[in-house]
Motif scaffolding. Structure first.
Motif, mmCIF file in Angstrom:
data_model
loop_
_atom_site.group_PDB
_atom_site.id
_atom_site.type_symbol
_atom_site.label_atom_id
_atom_site.label_comp_id
_atom_site.label_asym_id
_atom_site.label_seq_id
_atom_site.Cartn_x
_atom_site.Cartn_y
_atom_site.Cartn_z
ATOM 1 N N ALA A 111 0.847 -1.185 0.000
ATOM 2 C CA ALA A 111 0.000 0.000 0.000
ATOM 3 C C ALA A 111 0.889 1.244 0.000
ATOM 4 O O ALA A 111 1.788 1.353 0.830
ATOM 5 N N PRO A 112 0.688 2.189 -0.915
ATOM 6 C CA PRO A 112 1.560 3.361 -1.008
ATOM 7 C C PRO A 112 1.437 4.267 0.218
ATOM 8 O O PRO A 112 0.398 4.297 0.884
ATOM 9 N N PRO A 113 2.482 5.017 0.518
ATOM 10 C CA PRO A 113 2.411 5.981 1.615
ATOM 11 C C PRO A 113 1.284 6.984 1.401
ATOM 12 O O PRO A 113 0.896 7.287 0.266
ATOM 13 N N ALA A 128 -9.305 4.627 -7.730
ATOM 14 C CA ALA A 128 -9.438 3.407 -6.939
ATOM 15 C C ALA A 128 -8.081 2.739 -6.824
ATOM 16 O O ALA A 128 -7.239 2.863 -7.716
ATOM 17 N N VAL A 129 -7.861 2.026 -5.714
ATOM 18 C CA VAL A 129 -6.597 1.346 -5.504
ATOM 19 C C VAL A 129 -6.857 -0.053 -4.967
ATOM 20 O O VAL A 129 -7.662 -0.239 -4.063
ATOM 21 N N GLY A 130 -6.180 -1.034 -5.566
ATOM 22 C CA GLY A 130 -6.232 -2.394 -5.063
ATOM 23 C C GLY A 130 -5.236 -2.557 -3.929
ATOM 24 O O GLY A 130 -4.085 -2.112 -4.032
ATOM 25 N N ILE A 131 -5.666 -3.151 -2.834
ATOM 26 C CA ILE A 131 -4.803 -3.353 -1.667
ATOM 27 C C ILE A 131 -4.741 -4.845 -1.348
ATOM 28 O O ILE A 131 -5.748 -5.542 -1.365
ATOM 29 N N TYR A 132 -3.534 -5.315 -1.054
ATOM 30 C CA TYR A 132 -3.367 -6.710 -0.666
ATOM 31 C C TYR A 132 -3.696 -6.829 0.813
ATOM 32 O O TYR A 132 -2.831 -6.758 1.671
ATOM 33 N N SER A 133 -4.971 -7.003 1.075
ATOM 34 C CA SER A 133 -5.471 -6.973 2.449
ATOM 35 C C SER A 133 -5.119 -8.223 3.234
ATOM 36 O O SER A 133 -5.113 -8.186 4.477
ATOM 37 N N PRO A 143 3.598 -2.090 5.612
ATOM 38 C CA PRO A 143 3.711 -1.214 6.782
ATOM 39 C C PRO A 143 2.673 -0.106 6.820
ATOM 40 O O PRO A 143 2.327 0.398 7.894
ATOM 41 N N GLN A 144 2.168 0.295 5.653
ATOM 42 C CA GLN A 144 1.188 1.385 5.605
ATOM 43 C C GLN A 144 -0.243 0.899 5.838
ATOM 44 O O GLN A 144 -1.112 1.687 6.224
ATOM 45 N N LEU A 145 -0.479 -0.386 5.580
ATOM 46 C CA LEU A 145 -1.854 -0.872 5.495
ATOM 47 C C LEU A 145 -2.431 -1.150 6.878
ATOM 48 O O LEU A 145 -2.343 -2.249 7.414
ATOM 49 N N LEU A 204 -9.256 -4.015 9.131
ATOM 50 C CA LEU A 204 -9.049 -2.775 8.386
ATOM 51 C C LEU A 204 -10.282 -1.869 8.405
ATOM 52 O O LEU A 204 -10.236 -0.754 7.873
ATOM 53 N N GLY A 205 -11.370 -2.330 8.983
ATOM 54 C CA GLY A 205 -12.577 -1.529 9.057
ATOM 55 C C GLY A 205 -13.421 -1.552 7.804
ATOM 56 O O GLY A 205 -14.231 -0.641 7.589
ATOM 57 N N LEU A 206 -13.259 -2.580 6.977
ATOM 58 C CA LEU A 206 -14.061 -2.710 5.752
ATOM 59 C C LEU A 206 -15.304 -3.537 6.054
ATOM 60 O O LEU A 206 -15.208 -4.691 6.457
ATOM 61 N N GLY A 207 -16.456 -2.953 5.844
ATOM 62 C CA GLY A 207 -17.689 -3.515 6.356
ATOM 63 C C GLY A 207 -18.255 -4.661 5.553
ATOM 64 O O GLY A 207 -17.839 -4.951 4.425
#
Length: 333
Positions: A111-113, A128-133, A143-145, A204-207
């Motif tokens: 995840a980018p800074p 939109a951004v894809g995140i490796y959750s 470290p950012q995620l 991560l708080g994703l509902g």
């Protein structure tokens, strides 16, 4: 994506948001929330699904057999009768909106800074951004995620596409056995991966109602047993996500995982992922599926196309290595 096999890129693109039934305009596009308001609606959805399955079965029964193999080079081999699992989705997802984006997005190995996300939001055309959750096979540290990063990035107007990097196709002989699906346990392993993904989404708080996309990299086509294991894995993944109140996404190559899943969908496999994200690096913004997907498969804002991989882009003085995607699909709530 290949995020667990080599250093990653980001997928970049313009994003259109669809909101509410009137499609209210927002910066960068349009956002739409589609809500299933009652169990009656859920029953209607189940009835429509059964009707569509019967129609597809009747259509397929009239198609001529192809004893000479796939219809085009690289097409998936015919698969055995599909697996059908109970689907808790209609009851669990009733009343939970679908949040849909149409346009472009990118994903990153890490995840980018936040300052890069802020710069790109103002200087780039992307939204939109894809995140490796989650996923034990993620290649890069995260470290950012955190939940705080998610809140701040969303406050900037970004939409998030969660990705889970888990087990891969059993015919991927370049991988250790422990990193591959066991065909005898494919459904169970898919459920286990879903449980891991749900824990990460919650952290991560994703509902509930959010999707998470299973990252299933391309594998050799033409192996029916391998394709069947991949599909069974995706069905177990979907079943468990639905049971937890989340939606299921599936990413793979158009002529491997996505092609095998589409073939099994025609044959009646269930429960199917709610959205598909296919890889075909042809630099086309279309999500038409290039003939591998039927026009009525995943046709309700349920497709994304990874069109370019491993491209370096700079916006506002901030450079990222990206994969570019065209989205018309579900994103996190």
């Amino acid at each position: 994506m290949v995020r667990y096999l080599r250093p990653a890129a980001l997928s970049a693109a313009t994003l259109v948001l669809l909101l509410a039934t009137d499609g209210a305009a927002v910066p960068g596009g349009r956002l739409r929330l589609e809500t299933t308001a009652s169990t009656s609606a859920a029953r209607d959805a189940a009835r429509d699904a059964a009707r569509d399955a019967a129609r597809d079965a009747a259509r397929d029964a009239t198609r001529p057999a192809r004893p000479d193999g796939p219809a085009h080079p690289g097409a998936p081999a015919p698969l055995p009768p599909p697996t059908v699992l109970p689907d808790p989705g209609p009851a669990k997802l009733a009343g939970l909106p679908r949040t849909v984006f149409t346009g472009s997005g990118f994903d990153a190995c890490s995840a980018p800074p936040l300052d890069v996300m802020r710069t790109w939001r103002g200087a780039s055309p992307y939204g939109a951004v894809g995140i490796y959750s989650s996923g034990r096979q993620r290649a890069c540290p995260q470290p950012q995620l955190t939940a705080a990063w998610v809140r701040q990035v969303r406050a900037l107007g970004w939409r998030l596409v969660p990705i889970h990097a888990g087990r891969q196709a059993p015919c991927r002989t370049d991988l250790e056995r422990s990193r591959r699906i066991d065909p005898a346990r494919a459904v169970r392993q898919g459920r286990d991966e879903a449980a891991e993904a749900v824990r990460a989404l919650r952290a991560l708080g994703l509902g509930q109602g959010s999707p998470v996309y299973l990252d299933l990299e391309s594998y050799p086509s033409g192996d029916a047993a391998c394709g069947r294991a991949v599909v069974d894995f995706a069905l177990g993944w979907t079943q468990a996500l639905h049971a937890a109140g989340y939606r299921s996404g599936f990413y793979s190559g158009l002529d491997s995982g996505v092609g095998d899943l589409a073939a099994c969908a025609r044959a009646g496999a269930a429960p199917l992922p709610d959205a598909l994200w296919y890889a075909r690096w042809d630099d086309r913004t279309s999500t038409d599926g290039r003939g591998v997907l039927d026009a009525d498969q995943w046709s309700r804002h349920q497709r994304a196309h990874q069109q370019v991989g491993n491209a370096t882009e700079s916006h506002g003085g901030a450079a990222l290595r990206v994969d570019r995607d065209q989205l018309d699909t579900l994103v996190a709530r």
